[in-house]
Write a protein that holds these residues in place. Sequence first.
Motif, PDB file in Angstrom:
ATOM      1  N   LEU A 156      -9.651   0.333  -8.034  1.00 16.94           N
ATOM      2  CA  LEU A 156      -9.802  -0.973  -7.408  1.00 16.94           C
ATOM      3  C   LEU A 156      -8.406  -1.564  -7.289  1.00 16.94           C
ATOM      4  O   LEU A 156      -7.733  -1.802  -8.297  1.00 16.94           O
ATOM      5  CB  LEU A 156     -10.716  -1.867  -8.258  1.00 16.94           C
ATOM      6  CG  LEU A 156     -11.040  -3.237  -7.703  1.00 16.94           C
ATOM      7  CD1 LEU A 156     -11.660  -3.149  -6.303  1.00 16.94           C
ATOM      8  CD2 LEU A 156     -11.983  -3.961  -8.639  1.00 16.94           C
ATOM      9  N   ALA A 157      -7.950  -1.751  -6.049  1.00 14.75           N
ATOM     10  CA  ALA A 157      -6.599  -2.256  -5.803  1.00 14.75           C
ATOM     11  C   ALA A 157      -6.674  -3.445  -4.841  1.00 14.75           C
ATOM     12  O   ALA A 157      -7.396  -3.403  -3.844  1.00 14.75           O
ATOM     13  CB  ALA A 157      -5.717  -1.167  -5.213  1.00 14.75           C
ATOM     14  N   LEU A 158      -5.927  -4.493  -5.171  1.00 15.02           N
ATOM     15  CA  LEU A 158      -5.894  -5.705  -4.346  1.00 15.02           C
ATOM     16  C   LEU A 158      -4.456  -5.987  -3.933  1.00 15.02           C
ATOM     17  O   LEU A 158      -3.501  -5.441  -4.506  1.00 15.02           O
ATOM     18  CB  LEU A 158      -6.485  -6.876  -5.126  1.00 15.02           C
ATOM     19  CG  LEU A 158      -7.951  -6.691  -5.560  1.00 15.02           C
ATOM     20  CD1 LEU A 158      -8.396  -7.868  -6.420  1.00 15.02           C
ATOM     21  CD2 LEU A 158      -8.863  -6.515  -4.359  1.00 15.02           C
ATOM     22  N   CYS A 159      -4.309  -6.849  -2.947  1.00 16.14           N
ATOM     23  CA  CYS A 159      -3.000  -7.126  -2.361  1.00 16.14           C
ATOM     24  C   CYS A 159      -2.168  -8.027  -3.282  1.00 16.14           C
ATOM     25  O   CYS A 159      -2.656  -9.053  -3.771  1.00 16.14           O
ATOM     26  CB  CYS A 159      -3.207  -7.785  -0.998  1.00 16.14           C
ATOM     27  SG  CYS A 159      -1.714  -7.884  -0.011  1.00 16.14           S
ATOM     28  N   ARG A 160      -0.900  -7.624  -3.468  1.00 15.47           N
ATOM     29  CA  ARG A 160      -0.003  -8.373  -4.354  1.00 15.47           C
ATOM     30  C   ARG A 160       1.401  -8.381  -3.776  1.00 15.47           C
ATOM     31  O   ARG A 160       1.863  -7.378  -3.213  1.00 15.47           O
ATOM     32  CB  ARG A 160       0.020  -7.714  -5.723  1.00 15.47           C
ATOM     33  CG  ARG A 160       0.795  -8.483  -6.754  1.00 15.47           C
ATOM     34  CD  ARG A 160       0.687  -7.835  -8.100  1.00 15.47           C
ATOM     35  NE  ARG A 160       1.119  -8.775  -9.118  1.00 15.47           N
ATOM     36  CZ  ARG A 160       1.283  -8.474 -10.360  1.00 15.47           C
ATOM     37  NH1 ARG A 160       1.029  -7.255 -10.782  1.00 15.47           N
ATOM     38  NH2 ARG A 160       1.687  -9.375 -11.232  1.00 15.47           N
ATOM     39  N   CYS A 161       2.090  -9.493  -3.930  1.00 11.11           N
ATOM     40  CA  CYS A 161       3.474  -9.610  -3.480  1.00 11.11           C
ATOM     41  C   CYS A 161       4.386  -8.798  -4.401  1.00 11.11           C
ATOM     42  O   CYS A 161       4.310  -8.924  -5.625  1.00 11.11           O
ATOM     43  CB  CYS A 161       3.905 -11.079  -3.485  1.00 11.11           C
ATOM     44  SG  CYS A 161       5.632 -11.316  -3.000  1.00 11.11           S
ATOM     45  N   THR A 162       5.256  -7.984  -3.802  1.00 12.25           N
ATOM     46  CA  THR A 162       6.159  -7.178  -4.629  1.00 12.25           C
ATOM     47  C   THR A 162       7.367  -7.975  -5.083  1.00 12.25           C
ATOM     48  O   THR A 162       8.077  -7.539  -5.984  1.00 12.25           O
ATOM     49  CB  THR A 162       6.632  -5.929  -3.852  1.00 12.25           C
ATOM     50  OG1 THR A 162       7.292  -6.335  -2.668  1.00 12.25           O
ATOM     51  CG2 THR A 162       5.459  -5.020  -3.518  1.00 12.25           C
ATOM     52  N   GLU A 179      -6.469 -10.578 -13.791  1.00 10.03           N
ATOM     53  CA  GLU A 179      -5.163 -10.724 -13.138  1.00 10.03           C
ATOM     54  C   GLU A 179      -5.093 -11.972 -12.256  1.00 10.03           C
ATOM     55  O   GLU A 179      -4.016 -12.365 -11.814  1.00 10.03           O
ATOM     56  CB  GLU A 179      -4.857  -9.491 -12.291  1.00 10.03           C
ATOM     57  CG  GLU A 179      -4.669  -8.217 -13.097  1.00 10.03           C
ATOM     58  CD  GLU A 179      -5.982  -7.478 -13.392  1.00 10.03           C
ATOM     59  OE1 GLU A 179      -7.071  -8.044 -13.145  1.00 10.03           O
ATOM     60  OE2 GLU A 179      -5.914  -6.334 -13.876  1.00 10.03           O
ATOM     61  N   GLY A 180      -6.255 -12.559 -11.896  1.00 13.95           N
ATOM     62  CA  GLY A 180      -6.271 -13.792 -11.120  1.00 13.95           C
ATOM     63  C   GLY A 180      -7.023 -13.771  -9.798  1.00 13.95           C
ATOM     64  O   GLY A 180      -7.661 -14.767  -9.464  1.00 13.95           O
ATOM     65  N   PRO A 181      -6.964 -12.691  -9.012  1.00 13.65           N
ATOM     66  CA  PRO A 181      -7.672 -12.744  -7.731  1.00 13.65           C
ATOM     67  C   PRO A 181      -9.188 -12.715  -7.918  1.00 13.65           C
ATOM     68  O   PRO A 181      -9.681 -12.294  -8.971  1.00 13.65           O
ATOM     69  CB  PRO A 181      -7.189 -11.490  -6.995  1.00 13.65           C
ATOM     70  CG  PRO A 181      -6.782 -10.553  -8.067  1.00 13.65           C
ATOM     71  CD  PRO A 181      -6.281 -11.416  -9.204  1.00 13.65           C
ATOM     72  N   ARG A 182      -9.892 -13.182  -6.895  1.00 13.48           N
ATOM     73  CA  ARG A 182     -11.362 -13.224  -6.939  1.00 13.48           C
ATOM     74  C   ARG A 182     -11.933 -12.319  -5.862  1.00 13.48           C
ATOM     75  O   ARG A 182     -11.374 -12.222  -4.769  1.00 13.48           O
ATOM     76  CB  ARG A 182     -11.856 -14.655  -6.707  1.00 13.48           C
ATOM     77  CG  ARG A 182     -11.403 -15.615  -7.769  1.00 13.48           C
ATOM     78  CD  ARG A 182     -11.826 -17.027  -7.426  1.00 13.48           C
ATOM     79  NE  ARG A 182     -11.188 -17.965  -8.341  1.00 13.48           N
ATOM     80  CZ  ARG A 182     -10.871 -19.194  -8.021  1.00 13.48           C
ATOM     81  NH1 ARG A 182     -11.155 -19.662  -6.831  1.00 13.48           N
ATOM     82  NH2 ARG A 182     -10.274 -19.969  -8.906  1.00 13.48           N
TER      83      ARG A 182
END
Length: 157
Positions: free
Chosen positions: A41-47, A107-110
């Motif tokens: 399960l991978a979500l979008c994150r700022c690098t 981690e914070g995202p929903r």
Amino acid sequence: MSRTETTEQETAMTKHVPAPPAPLIDADSIGFWEATREGRLALCRCTDCGTWLPRPLERCNRCAGPTEFADVAGTGTVYSHIVVHHPSVPAFASLVPYVVALVEFDEGPRLPGILLGESGADIAVGQRVAAELTLFPGAEERAVTYRRLPGGTESGR
């Protein structure tokens, strides 16, 4: 048509479970779907700044940095939920009543998903859950679903 034929046809019709709606996979969401195909399960994150983005974007909406799909642990809490009593999605009719939960990952995202094995009576905001990737009959892709974790809610209620 004989009664036997009608019965067989009726039986076949009642056994047919339609496939769930297929996701629209595009350039923005392909990273998510590639990860689910690999069992992650991978979500979008700022690098640059590390902000988790609520939806896939090419650039961070906070600092304009580049983004990538990063794995999440898959554990979190129920942020909100509804109980579905009407089988509006035929593929999930056999699950009615079922719970659709908006889960806030550690981690914070929903991300929303079906809370498997629950009919809604005992679900509370703050309930600890773990994500699973479920392939429903006839589906092209695995869906994010959740299961309740032992230990009650985050607040201990």
